[in-house]
Design a protein around this motif. Structure first.
Motif, PDB file in Angstrom:
ATOM      1  N   MET A  13      54.496  -1.412  62.961  1.00  0.00           N
ATOM      2  CA  MET A  13      53.611  -1.843  64.039  1.00  0.00           C
ATOM      3  C   MET A  13      54.024  -1.232  65.373  1.00  0.00           C
ATOM      4  O   MET A  13      53.182  -0.881  66.195  1.00  0.00           O
ATOM      5  CB  MET A  13      53.595  -3.371  64.114  1.00  0.00           C
ATOM      6  N   VAL A  14      55.325  -1.110  65.613  1.00  0.00           N
ATOM      7  CA  VAL A  14      55.813  -0.458  66.828  1.00  0.00           C
ATOM      8  C   VAL A  14      55.314   0.991  66.878  1.00  0.00           C
ATOM      9  O   VAL A  14      54.871   1.481  67.926  1.00  0.00           O
ATOM     10  CB  VAL A  14      57.351  -0.507  66.891  1.00  0.00           C
ATOM     11  N   ARG A  15      55.384   1.680  65.754  1.00  0.00           N
ATOM     12  CA  ARG A  15      54.915   3.066  65.681  1.00  0.00           C
ATOM     13  C   ARG A  15      53.435   3.152  66.050  1.00  0.00           C
ATOM     14  O   ARG A  15      53.034   3.988  66.875  1.00  0.00           O
ATOM     15  CB  ARG A  15      55.153   3.616  64.278  1.00  0.00           C
ATOM     16  N   ARG A  16      52.629   2.293  65.447  1.00  0.00           N
ATOM     17  CA  ARG A  16      51.203   2.279  65.749  1.00  0.00           C
ATOM     18  C   ARG A  16      50.962   2.041  67.238  1.00  0.00           C
ATOM     19  O   ARG A  16      50.221   2.757  67.895  1.00  0.00           O
ATOM     20  CB  ARG A  16      50.517   1.149  64.967  1.00  0.00           C
ATOM     21  N   HIS A  17      51.595   0.995  67.746  1.00  0.00           N
ATOM     22  CA  HIS A  17      51.362   0.570  69.132  1.00  0.00           C
ATOM     23  C   HIS A  17      51.724   1.675  70.114  1.00  0.00           C
ATOM     24  O   HIS A  17      50.937   1.989  71.025  1.00  0.00           O
ATOM     25  CB  HIS A  17      52.187  -0.690  69.409  1.00  0.00           C
ATOM     26  N   ARG A  18      52.861   2.282  69.942  1.00  0.00           N
ATOM     27  CA  ARG A  18      53.339   3.251  70.920  1.00  0.00           C
ATOM     28  C   ARG A  18      52.612   4.584  70.828  1.00  0.00           C
ATOM     29  O   ARG A  18      52.422   5.266  71.843  1.00  0.00           O
ATOM     30  CB  ARG A  18      54.857   3.399  70.800  1.00  0.00           C
ATOM     31  N   LEU A  19      52.205   4.969  69.625  1.00  0.00           N
ATOM     32  CA  LEU A  19      51.394   6.184  69.516  1.00  0.00           C
ATOM     33  C   LEU A  19      50.031   5.965  70.161  1.00  0.00           C
ATOM     34  O   LEU A  19      49.508   6.863  70.848  1.00  0.00           O
ATOM     35  CB  LEU A  19      51.224   6.581  68.046  1.00  0.00           C
ATOM     36  N   ILE A  20      49.449   4.788  69.968  1.00  0.00           N
ATOM     37  CA  ILE A  20      48.147   4.504  70.578  1.00  0.00           C
ATOM     38  C   ILE A  20      48.278   4.478  72.097  1.00  0.00           C
ATOM     39  O   ILE A  20      47.430   5.014  72.811  1.00  0.00           O
ATOM     40  CB  ILE A  20      47.578   3.183  70.033  1.00  0.00           C
TER      41      ILE A  20
ATOM     42  N   VAL B 258      47.021   6.894  62.043  1.00  0.00           N
ATOM     43  CA  VAL B 258      48.266   6.895  62.811  1.00  0.00           C
ATOM     44  C   VAL B 258      48.998   8.219  62.641  1.00  0.00           C
ATOM     45  O   VAL B 258      49.477   8.823  63.609  1.00  0.00           O
ATOM     46  CB  VAL B 258      49.165   5.723  62.380  1.00  0.00           C
ATOM     47  N   ASN B 259      49.088   8.702  61.403  1.00  0.00           N
ATOM     48  CA  ASN B 259      49.800   9.955  61.148  1.00  0.00           C
ATOM     49  C   ASN B 259      49.081  11.156  61.776  1.00  0.00           C
ATOM     50  O   ASN B 259      49.727  12.070  62.301  1.00  0.00           O
ATOM     51  CB  ASN B 259      49.977  10.166  59.650  1.00  0.00           C
ATOM     52  N   ARG B 260      47.760  11.158  61.727  1.00  0.00           N
ATOM     53  CA  ARG B 260      47.014  12.250  62.348  1.00  0.00           C
ATOM     54  C   ARG B 260      47.111  12.190  63.872  1.00  0.00           C
ATOM     55  O   ARG B 260      47.144  13.225  64.547  1.00  0.00           O
ATOM     56  CB  ARG B 260      45.552  12.222  61.890  1.00  0.00           C
ATOM     57  N   LEU B 261      47.175  10.982  64.411  1.00  0.00           N
ATOM     58  CA  LEU B 261      47.367  10.828  65.851  1.00  0.00           C
ATOM     59  C   LEU B 261      48.731  11.377  66.261  1.00  0.00           C
ATOM     60  O   LEU B 261      48.858  12.049  67.293  1.00  0.00           O
ATOM     61  CB  LEU B 261      47.250   9.350  66.220  1.00  0.00           C
ATOM     62  N   ASP B 262      49.739  11.126  65.448  1.00  0.00           N
ATOM     63  CA  ASP B 262      51.079  11.644  65.705  1.00  0.00           C
ATOM     64  C   ASP B 262      51.059  13.167  65.771  1.00  0.00           C
ATOM     65  O   ASP B 262      51.635  13.781  66.678  1.00  0.00           O
ATOM     66  CB  ASP B 262      52.014  11.156  64.592  1.00  0.00           C
ATOM     67  N   VAL B 263      50.369  13.787  64.822  1.00  0.00           N
ATOM     68  CA  VAL B 263      50.259  15.249  64.805  1.00  0.00           C
ATOM     69  C   VAL B 263      49.498  15.745  66.029  1.00  0.00           C
ATOM     70  O   VAL B 263      49.895  16.701  66.700  1.00  0.00           O
ATOM     71  CB  VAL B 263      49.573  15.717  63.509  1.00  0.00           C
ATOM     72  N   ARG B 264      48.382  15.101  66.327  1.00  0.00           N
ATOM     73  CA  ARG B 264      47.548  15.489  67.469  1.00  0.00           C
ATOM     74  C   ARG B 264      48.337  15.466  68.772  1.00  0.00           C
ATOM     75  O   ARG B 264      48.173  16.340  69.641  1.00  0.00           O
ATOM     76  CB  ARG B 264      46.367  14.523  67.574  1.00  0.00           C
ATOM     77  N   LEU B 265      49.230  14.489  68.913  1.00  0.00           N
ATOM     78  CA  LEU B 265      50.002  14.327  70.140  1.00  0.00           C
ATOM     79  C   LEU B 265      51.267  15.185  70.163  1.00  0.00           C
ATOM     80  O   LEU B 265      51.994  15.184  71.165  1.00  0.00           O
ATOM     81  CB  LEU B 265      50.378  12.853  70.325  1.00  0.00           C
TER      82      LEU B 265
END
Length: 252
Positions: free
Chosen positions: A89-96, A127-134
């Motif tokens: 959940m921390v990963r999701r929250h902080r990437l968003i 979430v994983n695609r957002l990580d790549v995008r960022l």
């Protein structure tokens, strides 16, 4: 009605985790994140804005799910499974939060509540695609570490700014987004995460910083820079509660 859950596509295998369970796990982790402090039921209740009996009921539920070690009158502690859920959940929250600031133009003081709503609705694929995008960011806009896909993360060696002695140069690593005055003060002086500043003085818990060229230039300073002159160092006085909301590392 079936409770909402964001378990679809998540690798934590806690398929019965509702949004409330996810929020509790993330909050327990967050309360002890930087200094390993003991997490009490009353602190958890205050942070979440719920009653102590509500916390007790949730702790019993999470204990049955194998997510917390629940003992009467003892500090709350996540199990390994609970920690995995919290980190997911921390990963999701902080990437968003990072996405909202970088690509949607949000201010860092606006993103927490928006991320709270979105983190429960997105899939692990998103979430994983957002990580790549960022570009796989390592920290969010407030300097908090972002867990990787394996849920591993690293913390710099830090201390609270209010505990740093005078005449020490430090790097701003993290600011507590639950303290709006800390965010607004840094914004007002143009001091971002990663800025190097000097603790010029301390008195009665307050801290005076000098920023050198870190702050945004005024029109007169910009003119001086164009003329080849360095702008004078700026001083920022932080009351104790604001300095207490900032974590720094010492620059050697």
């Amino acid at each position: 009605m079936t409770p909402r859950t964001s378990a679809q596509g998540r690798s934590t295998a806690i398929d019965t985790a509702t949004t409330s369970v996810e929020d509790y796990a993330k909050t327990i982790y967050g309360l002890a994140e930087w200094d390993g402090a003991s997490v009490t039921a009353s602190a958890l209740a205050k942070t979440l804005g719920v009653s102590n009996p509500s916390v007790s009921l949730m702790m019993r539920k999470m204990s049955e799910l194998g997510l917390v070690e629940h003992r009467p009158y003892a500090p709350l502690a996540l199990t390994d499974a609970g920690r995995q859920l919290a980190l997911a959940m921390v990963r999701r929250h902080r990437l968003i939060e990072t996405w909202l600031v970088r690509e949607l133009g949000y201010g860092w003081e606006e993103v927490h509540e928006e991320a709270e709503r979105l983190e429960h609705a997105v899939s692990e694929t998103f979430v994983n695609r957002l990580d790549v995008r960022l570009g796989h960011p390592r920290v969010d806009p407030h300097g908090d570490p972002i867990p990787g896909p394996d849920l591993q993360l690293d913390y710099p060696e830090t201390q609270l700014l209010c505990r740093v002695p005078a005449s020490v140069q430090v790097r701003l690593e993290q600011v507590d987004d639950a303290v709006p005055d800390a965010l607004s003060t840094l914004d007002a002086h143009g001091v971002p995460i990663g800025a190097q500043v000097t603790v010029a003085a301390t008195a009665d818990g307050a801290v005076v910083l000098t920023t050198g060229g870190t702050v945004e230039k005024t029109s007169s300073e910009a003119s001086a820079a164009e003329a080849g002159h360095s702008p004078a160092s700026a001083s920022i006085r932080l009351p104790h509660e604001v300095a207490h909301a900032m974590r720094v590392s010492v620059v050697h």
